[in-house]
Design a protein around this motif. Sequence first.
Motif, PDB file in Angstrom:
ATOM      1  N   TYR A 217       0.842  -1.202   0.000  1.00  0.00           N
ATOM      2  CA  TYR A 217       0.000   0.000   0.000  1.00  0.00           C
ATOM      3  C   TYR A 217       0.875   1.250   0.000  1.00  0.00           C
ATOM      4  O   TYR A 217       0.654   2.177  -0.793  1.00  0.00           O
ATOM      5  CB  TYR A 217      -0.913  -0.007   1.224  1.00  0.00           C
ATOM      6  N   GLN A 218       1.870   1.284   0.891  1.00  0.00           N
ATOM      7  CA  GLN A 218       2.754   2.449   0.960  1.00  0.00           C
ATOM      8  C   GLN A 218       3.500   2.651  -0.359  1.00  0.00           C
ATOM      9  O   GLN A 218       3.630   3.775  -0.847  1.00  0.00           O
ATOM     10  CB  GLN A 218       3.754   2.289   2.107  1.00  0.00           C
ATOM     11  N   TYR A 219       3.996   1.571  -0.914  1.00  0.00           N
ATOM     12  CA  TYR A 219       4.767   1.659  -2.164  1.00  0.00           C
ATOM     13  C   TYR A 219       3.911   2.248  -3.287  1.00  0.00           C
ATOM     14  O   TYR A 219       4.349   3.148  -4.014  1.00  0.00           O
ATOM     15  CB  TYR A 219       5.290   0.282  -2.560  1.00  0.00           C
ATOM     16  N   VAL A 220       2.688   1.750  -3.414  1.00  0.00           N
ATOM     17  CA  VAL A 220       1.829   2.203  -4.507  1.00  0.00           C
ATOM     18  C   VAL A 220       1.433   3.658  -4.319  1.00  0.00           C
ATOM     19  O   VAL A 220       1.487   4.467  -5.263  1.00  0.00           O
ATOM     20  CB  VAL A 220       0.577   1.307  -4.626  1.00  0.00           C
ATOM     21  N   ILE A 221       1.043   4.028  -3.110  1.00  0.00           N
ATOM     22  CA  ILE A 221       0.555   5.399  -2.893  1.00  0.00           C
ATOM     23  C   ILE A 221       1.662   6.425  -3.106  1.00  0.00           C
ATOM     24  O   ILE A 221       1.411   7.561  -3.513  1.00  0.00           O
ATOM     25  CB  ILE A 221      -0.077   5.534  -1.491  1.00  0.00           C
ATOM     26  N   LEU A 222       2.905   6.018  -2.869  1.00  0.00           N
ATOM     27  CA  LEU A 222       4.018   6.941  -3.067  1.00  0.00           C
ATOM     28  C   LEU A 222       4.446   7.040  -4.531  1.00  0.00           C
ATOM     29  O   LEU A 222       5.196   7.947  -4.891  1.00  0.00           O
ATOM     30  CB  LEU A 222       5.215   6.521  -2.204  1.00  0.00           C
ATOM     31  N   THR A 223       3.980   6.110  -5.365  1.00  0.00           N
ATOM     32  CA  THR A 223       4.297   6.180  -6.798  1.00  0.00           C
ATOM     33  C   THR A 223       3.196   6.863  -7.609  1.00  0.00           C
ATOM     34  O   THR A 223       3.360   7.091  -8.804  1.00  0.00           O
ATOM     35  CB  THR A 223       4.532   4.776  -7.386  1.00  0.00           C
ATOM     36  N   LEU A 224       2.082   7.222  -6.955  1.00  0.00           N
ATOM     37  CA  LEU A 224       0.948   7.793  -7.676  1.00  0.00           C
ATOM     38  C   LEU A 224       1.275   9.104  -8.397  1.00  0.00           C
ATOM     39  O   LEU A 224       0.826   9.311  -9.534  1.00  0.00           O
ATOM     40  CB  LEU A 224      -0.228   8.009  -6.716  1.00  0.00           C
ATOM     41  N   PRO A 225       2.023  10.036  -7.778  1.00  0.00           N
ATOM     42  CA  PRO A 225       2.306  11.293  -8.495  1.00  0.00           C
ATOM     43  C   PRO A 225       2.965  11.078  -9.851  1.00  0.00           C
ATOM     44  O   PRO A 225       2.632  11.758 -10.829  1.00  0.00           O
ATOM     45  CB  PRO A 225       3.233  12.042  -7.525  1.00  0.00           C
ATOM     46  N   SER A 226       3.896  10.129  -9.927  1.00  0.00           N
ATOM     47  CA  SER A 226       4.559   9.881 -11.208  1.00  0.00           C
ATOM     48  C   SER A 226       3.587   9.263 -12.218  1.00  0.00           C
ATOM     49  O   SER A 226       3.675   9.533 -13.424  1.00  0.00           O
ATOM     50  CB  SER A 226       5.767   8.962 -11.014  1.00  0.00           C
ATOM     51  N   LEU A 227       2.651   8.452 -11.740  1.00  0.00           N
ATOM     52  CA  LEU A 227       1.680   7.842 -12.648  1.00  0.00           C
ATOM     53  C   LEU A 227       0.727   8.890 -13.208  1.00  0.00           C
ATOM     54  O   LEU A 227       0.468   8.931 -14.415  1.00  0.00           O
ATOM     55  CB  LEU A 227       0.894   6.741 -11.914  1.00  0.00           C
ATOM     56  N   TYR A 228       0.192   9.741 -12.342  1.00  0.00           N
ATOM     57  CA  TYR A 228      -0.713  10.796 -12.810  1.00  0.00           C
ATOM     58  C   TYR A 228       0.041  11.849 -13.624  1.00  0.00           C
ATOM     59  O   TYR A 228      -0.570  12.595 -14.386  1.00  0.00           O
ATOM     60  CB  TYR A 228      -1.426  11.452 -11.629  1.00  0.00           C
ATOM     61  N   GLY A 229       1.355  11.908 -13.438  1.00  0.00           N
ATOM     62  CA  GLY A 229       2.153  12.861 -14.207  1.00  0.00           C
ATOM     63  C   GLY A 229       2.118  12.608 -15.698  1.00  0.00           C
ATOM     64  O   GLY A 229       2.433  13.499 -16.499  1.00  0.00           O
ATOM     65  N   HIS A 230       1.737  11.398 -16.089  1.00  0.00           N
ATOM     66  CA  HIS A 230       1.643  11.074 -17.518  1.00  0.00           C
ATOM     67  C   HIS A 230       0.407  11.697 -18.174  1.00  0.00           C
ATOM     68  O   HIS A 230       0.321  11.740 -19.399  1.00  0.00           O
ATOM     69  CB  HIS A 230       1.624   9.561 -17.715  1.00  0.00           C
ATOM     70  N   LEU A 231      -0.549  12.174 -17.358  1.00  0.00           N
ATOM     71  CA  LEU A 231      -1.762  12.796 -17.913  1.00  0.00           C
ATOM     72  C   LEU A 231      -1.503  14.274 -18.188  1.00  0.00           C
ATOM     73  O   LEU A 231      -2.143  15.155 -17.629  1.00  0.00           O
ATOM     74  CB  LEU A 231      -2.934  12.627 -16.937  1.00  0.00           C
ATOM     75  N   LYS A 232      -0.560  14.544 -19.055  1.00  0.00           N
ATOM     76  CA  LYS A 232      -0.150  15.925 -19.319  1.00  0.00           C
ATOM     77  C   LYS A 232      -1.228  16.720 -20.051  1.00  0.00           C
ATOM     78  O   LYS A 232      -1.234  17.952 -20.024  1.00  0.00           O
ATOM     79  CB  LYS A 232       1.165  15.940 -20.116  1.00  0.00           C
ATOM     80  N   PHE A 233      -2.147  16.032 -20.720  1.00  0.00           N
ATOM     81  CA  PHE A 233      -3.193  16.729 -21.466  1.00  0.00           C
ATOM     82  C   PHE A 233      -4.338  17.193 -20.577  1.00  0.00           C
ATOM     83  O   PHE A 233      -5.224  17.912 -21.030  1.00  0.00           O
ATOM     84  CB  PHE A 233      -3.733  15.835 -22.590  1.00  0.00           C
ATOM     85  N   ILE A 234      -4.310  16.765 -19.280  1.00  0.00           N
ATOM     86  CA  ILE A 234      -5.319  17.217 -18.320  1.00  0.00           C
ATOM     87  C   ILE A 234      -4.603  18.018 -17.239  1.00  0.00           C
ATOM     88  O   ILE A 234      -3.689  17.505 -16.591  1.00  0.00           O
ATOM     89  CB  ILE A 234      -6.072  16.044 -17.676  1.00  0.00           C
ATOM     90  N   PRO A 235      -4.970  19.284 -17.001  1.00  0.00           N
ATOM     91  CA  PRO A 235      -4.356  20.044 -15.906  1.00  0.00           C
ATOM     92  C   PRO A 235      -4.522  19.315 -14.584  1.00  0.00           C
ATOM     93  O   PRO A 235      -5.538  18.648 -14.346  1.00  0.00           O
ATOM     94  CB  PRO A 235      -5.131  21.366 -15.917  1.00  0.00           C
ATOM     95  N   ARG A 236      -3.533  19.444 -13.711  1.00  0.00           N
ATOM     96  CA  ARG A 236      -3.523  18.672 -12.468  1.00  0.00           C
ATOM     97  C   ARG A 236      -4.777  18.913 -11.625  1.00  0.00           C
ATOM     98  O   ARG A 236      -5.301  17.981 -11.009  1.00  0.00           O
ATOM     99  CB  ARG A 236      -2.274  19.030 -11.654  1.00  0.00           C
ATOM    100  N   HIS A 237      -5.273  20.150 -11.605  1.00  0.00           N
ATOM    101  CA  HIS A 237      -6.436  20.438 -10.758  1.00  0.00           C
ATOM    102  C   HIS A 237      -7.733  19.869 -11.335  1.00  0.00           C
ATOM    103  O   HIS A 237      -8.777  19.942 -10.681  1.00  0.00           O
ATOM    104  CB  HIS A 237      -6.574  21.944 -10.502  1.00  0.00           C
ATOM    105  N   TYR A 238      -7.644  19.295 -12.542  1.00  0.00           N
ATOM    106  CA  TYR A 238      -8.812  18.611 -13.105  1.00  0.00           C
ATOM    107  C   TYR A 238      -8.610  17.099 -13.205  1.00  0.00           C
ATOM    108  O   TYR A 238      -9.396  16.412 -13.862  1.00  0.00           O
ATOM    109  CB  TYR A 238      -9.135  19.168 -14.499  1.00  0.00           C
ATOM    110  N   HIS A 239      -7.589  16.579 -12.572  1.00  0.00           N
ATOM    111  CA  HIS A 239      -7.361  15.129 -12.587  1.00  0.00           C
ATOM    112  C   HIS A 239      -8.524  14.352 -11.951  1.00  0.00           C
ATOM    113  O   HIS A 239      -8.671  13.156 -12.180  1.00  0.00           O
ATOM    114  CB  HIS A 239      -6.072  14.794 -11.838  1.00  0.00           C
ATOM    115  N   SER A 240      -9.343  15.034 -11.170  1.00  0.00           N
ATOM    116  CA  SER A 240     -10.468  14.350 -10.514  1.00  0.00           C
ATOM    117  C   SER A 240     -11.446  13.754 -11.508  1.00  0.00           C
ATOM    118  O   SER A 240     -12.234  12.866 -11.149  1.00  0.00           O
ATOM    119  CB  SER A 240     -11.209  15.321  -9.585  1.00  0.00           C
ATOM    120  N   ILE A 241     -11.417  14.222 -12.761  1.00  0.00           N
ATOM    121  CA  ILE A 241     -12.356  13.680 -13.734  1.00  0.00           C
ATOM    122  C   ILE A 241     -12.130  12.184 -13.939  1.00  0.00           C
ATOM    123  O   ILE A 241     -13.081  11.443 -14.248  1.00  0.00           O
ATOM    124  CB  ILE A 241     -12.246  14.431 -15.083  1.00  0.00           C
TER     125      ILE A 241
END
Length: 410
Positions: A217-241
């Motif tokens: 659990y700790q390992y995965v949650i700490l890697t999440l920023p890099s995973l969401y970082g690939h969504l460059k076409f969506i601004p970070r504050h709209y990642h909730s979509i």
Amino acid sequence: MGCFRWIIDQTLRGLAIIYPYLNHHPIYLIPYIIVTFIICWILGKVIQPELQNLVGSGVPQIEAVMLDINQLPWWSILWRKFIGGLLAICPGLFLGREGPCIEMGAMVGQGLSTKVFHLNKEDQRLLLSCGVAAGLSAAFSAPIAGTLFLLEEITFQFKAKTAVTALASAIVADLVTIIFFGTKPCLYLPMKDLLPTSAYFPLIGVGIILGLFAYLYQYVILTLPSLYGHLKFIPRHYHSIVPLLLVIPIGLWQPIILGGSHDLINHLVKGDFAQLATAGSMSLLSLAMVMLIIRFIFSMVSYGSSVPGGIFMPILVLGALFGVIFAILLIQWHLLPAANYINVVIICMTAYFGAIEKAPFTAVTLLTEMVGSVEQIFPMLLVTFIAYVVNDWLGGRPIYSALRQQIYGK
């Protein structure tokens, strides 16, 4: 905080009505999806100005304030966390209410210390600390756990002045929640039968497995920023979509698993589900495993999407599902009396939470206050300690400190 908790509870109950209706009237999925995009847009606008200080539970940001490496504008954080937390949690994302309550409580303390009492820096930190304890107490009606959480996870030290003052604020917060919700523990699960000593040995293996999954659990949650970082076409504050859309098919399948979710835990240990589980139903075992996988993955998807929300309840739900799986297996293998099904569920909730948070005292106290029983302290301590040691041996760290270091670099 009582209003925040009440709104979330009522909304999640509403989802249990909305999703079955959508199942029978799929044409209404179109306006529901449109509303989802509107929620995402409003949420993004609310959190964008203070994005780094609003994402997640807020605990790493508070730790950073205590270490003089961050500053929080109390009023802006307070109202944005309240509205942003509701917009993220009420649609059913797998997030806990306790994180926002903790940060909002801290901001109330900071606001009072600076704008009302005009205190020095040391006393400002004291009132901020009191707000942390009060926030967790209000979220779970657990004043002792709120105080221990502050000492074990925020200050990392025991000072009588801080402990006593924080306990006083936590007691007052709990008193207010009693007015809102009554005196019944927020997750009342009475254990009628004590575990026999013969069940302690298999619980050692349960603790080891929970420790391994705590590290995962700790390992995965700490890697999440890099995973969401690939969504460059969506601004970070709209990642909730991403989670807001993905939660819809989950809700159409099983609305009971949406949200934090207290209701799912109650469903697992009461009624028909519990009767089948105590009979060692293998089909129920498969369902619990599917729920566990969905809850684990979507908890990560939800928390990593730059939205306000905590991880306490999602961790406790995962622990409960682990407990269901282990209890069914132990009953099936005649290593556990069927009457002790609920005991194992509560023990696994405690151990999984304590190992991930690296906070065994908070874990045992929190579950004791939440379920309203002190009958099984020793097995709770035993399994929690084993899970904690396993995670520590693998290199696990206090999760909030690790998240703080990820955000601020120290």
